[in-house]
Design an enzyme around this catalytic site. Structure first.
Site, PDB file in Angstrom:
ATOM      1  N   ASP A 187      -3.332   4.246  -2.172  1.00  0.00           N
ATOM      2  CA  ASP A 187      -4.262   4.714  -1.128  1.00  0.00           C
ATOM      3  C   ASP A 187      -4.222   6.241  -1.055  1.00  0.00           C
ATOM      4  OD1 ASP A 187      -5.842   4.940   1.170  1.00  0.00           O
ATOM      5  OD2 ASP A 187      -4.187   4.441   2.513  1.00  0.00           O
ATOM      6  N   LYS A 202      -7.173   8.075  -1.579  1.00  0.00           N
ATOM      7  CA  LYS A 202      -8.508   8.497  -1.120  1.00  0.00           C
ATOM      8  C   LYS A 202      -9.011   9.714  -1.889  1.00  0.00           C
ATOM      9  CE  LYS A 202      -7.602   6.876   3.620  1.00  0.00           C
ATOM     10  NZ  LYS A 202      -6.136   6.670   3.572  1.00  0.00           N
ATOM     11  N   ASP A 248     -13.242  14.545  -4.927  1.00  0.00           N
ATOM     12  CA  ASP A 248     -13.280  15.795  -5.682  1.00  0.00           C
ATOM     13  C   ASP A 248     -14.500  15.732  -6.595  1.00  0.00           C
ATOM     14  OD1 ASP A 248     -12.425  18.201  -7.057  1.00  0.00           O
ATOM     15  OD2 ASP A 248     -10.369  17.698  -6.469  1.00  0.00           O
ATOM     16  N   THR A 301     -11.224   5.992  10.270  1.00  0.00           N
ATOM     17  CA  THR A 301     -11.300   5.435  11.633  1.00  0.00           C
ATOM     18  C   THR A 301     -10.920   6.465  12.689  1.00  0.00           C
ATOM     19  OG1 THR A 301      -9.137   4.488  11.226  1.00  0.00           O
ATOM     20  CG2 THR A 301     -10.990   2.990  11.122  1.00  0.00           C
ATOM     21  N   ARG A 345       3.066  -0.685  10.726  1.00  0.00           N
ATOM     22  CA  ARG A 345       4.165  -0.698  11.691  1.00  0.00           C
ATOM     23  C   ARG A 345       4.539  -2.054  12.270  1.00  0.00           C
ATOM     24  NH1 ARG A 345       1.464   4.478  14.285  1.00  0.00           N
ATOM     25  NH2 ARG A 345      -0.260   3.282  13.404  1.00  0.00           N
ATOM     26  N   LYS A 380       0.849  -1.201   0.000  1.00  0.00           N
ATOM     27  CA  LYS A 380       0.000   0.000   0.000  1.00  0.00           C
ATOM     28  C   LYS A 380       0.878   1.242   0.000  1.00  0.00           C
ATOM     29  CE  LYS A 380      -2.341   1.665   3.685  1.00  0.00           C
ATOM     30  NZ  LYS A 380      -2.238   3.131   3.697  1.00  0.00           N
TER      31      LYS A 380
HETATM   32  O1  C5P Z   1       1.001   0.937  11.068  1.00  0.00           O
HETATM   33  P1  C5P Z   1      -0.411   0.466  10.979  1.00  0.00           P
HETATM   34  O2  C5P Z   1      -0.547  -1.034  10.903  1.00  0.00           O
HETATM   35  O3  C5P Z   1      -1.300   1.081  12.025  1.00  0.00           O
HETATM   36  O4  C5P Z   1      -0.865   1.011   9.557  1.00  0.00           O
HETATM   37  C1  C5P Z   1      -2.158   0.931   9.112  1.00  0.00           C
HETATM   38  C2  C5P Z   1      -2.233   1.553   7.761  1.00  0.00           C
HETATM   39  O5  C5P Z   1      -3.589   1.631   7.403  1.00  0.00           O
HETATM   40  C3  C5P Z   1      -1.693   2.982   7.688  1.00  0.00           C
HETATM   41  O6  C5P Z   1      -1.154   3.164   6.374  1.00  0.00           O
HETATM   42  C4  C5P Z   1      -2.914   3.839   7.879  1.00  0.00           C
HETATM   43  O7  C5P Z   1      -2.818   5.076   7.230  1.00  0.00           O
HETATM   44  C5  C5P Z   1      -3.961   2.975   7.196  1.00  0.00           C
HETATM   45  N1  C5P Z   1      -5.312   3.199   7.606  1.00  0.00           N
HETATM   46  C6  C5P Z   1      -5.740   3.120   8.901  1.00  0.00           C
HETATM   47  N2  C5P Z   1      -7.059   3.344   9.201  1.00  0.00           N
HETATM   48  C7  C5P Z   1      -7.902   3.591   8.216  1.00  0.00           C
HETATM   49  C8  C5P Z   1      -7.493   3.650   6.897  1.00  0.00           C
HETATM   50  C9  C5P Z   1      -6.166   3.437   6.624  1.00  0.00           C
HETATM   51  O8  C5P Z   1      -4.968   2.859   9.808  1.00  0.00           O
HETATM   52  N3  C5P Z   1      -9.179   3.750   8.479  1.00  0.00           N
END
Ligand code: C5P
Length: 239
Positions: A58, A60, A63, A122, A215, A31
């Site tokens: 990603d 999003k 527009d 979220t 992460r 992603k």
């Molecule tokens: O590091 P982590 O596992 O928390 O990363 C989750 C990924 O999903 C990040 O790229 C974050 O921007 C993305 N994301 C999220 N919640 C969302 C949509 C995307 O955490 N609702």
């Protein structure tokens, strides 16, 4: 199809390329979000797609329909596997995105990218909805936008772990649910800034089609080993 998508949330193309090469064969896709795309640009996306990586772009998009359609055409030309828009842009915008992906892919004799919609970020909650003038409960807002996304030709939605059930009830099983917020199980338990989490196995059992993990993999000393552990957890729980 491997359900594990890895978020390459790093700043430089070199870091992203190094991570992608270590994860090749383990992750179902990578992603690329606005952070990396803004610093590294479309050439990095093309580098990955030309190597055969499945890229979830990603960005999003949100527009006017004509502008979103143009952005989706550009993403399709880069060869991405999945691209997303905000469902709150409305049915006309989502239909324009769908048509743009299908028409550009047909011109290139390539499969169209999956086009999915973000229902509610979220990071948003009941208070945020009130701030922007919406009185509905979060669950109702998510359900309405997910149903609208499906009616507007979207292939699926991004949803927090808690929303998977609502979406499956309103949109059925033939609709992709992409779920971030994965912690615990084979992943590290440290929540970082994710407040509502599930393990990979729990998310898949709840009906997620793909899980997005950042992460717990990219911050691990050995990202490939971390990804392999989570992929094994997924394999053990996919029906
Ligand atoms: O590091 P982590 O596992 O928390 O990363 C989750 C990924 O999903 C990040 O790229 C974050 O921007 C993305 N994301 C999220 N919640 C969302 C949509 C995307 O955490 N609702």
């Amino acid at each position: 199809m491997k359900p594990l998508l890895v978020a390459l949330d790093v700043d430089t193309p070199a870091d992203a390329a190094a991570l992608a090469s270590r994860l090749r064969g383990v992750a179902g896709g990578i992603k690329i979000g606005s952070r990396l795309f803004t610093s590294a640009g479309p050439s990095l996306v093309e580098e990955f797609t030309s190597l055969g990586d499945r890229v979830f772009l990603d960005l999003k998009f949100h527009d006017i329909p004509n502008t979103v359609a143009g952005a989706v055409v550009a993403a399709t030309r880069l060869g991405v596997w999945m691209v997303n828009v905000h469902a709150s842009g409305g049915a006309a915008m989502m239909r324009a995105a769908r048509a743009a992906a299908d028409e550009e892919a047909a011109r290139r004799s390539a499969p169209p990218p999956l086009v999915i919609a973000v229902t509610m970020l979220t990071s948003m909650n009941q208070q945020t909805l009130t701030e922007i003038g919406l009185r509905d409960a979060v669950a109702d807002q998510v359900a309405r936008l997910a149903a609208l996304a499906r009616e507007s030709g979207m292939d699926g939605v991004v949803a927090s772990p808690q929303e998977i059930g609502i979406i499956r009830r309103h949109c059925g099983n033939d609709f992709a649910v992409v779920t971030p917020g994965i912690r615990g199980g084979a992943s590290t338990a440290a929540p970082d800034d994710q407040s509502r989490t599930l393990t990979a196995a729990e998310a898949l059992a709840a009906g997620a089609t793909y899980i997005v993990v950042g992460r717990p993999i990219i911050a691990d000393q050995d990202p490939r080993a971390a990804a392999e552990r989570i992929a094994a957890e997924c394999r053990a729980h996919v029906p």
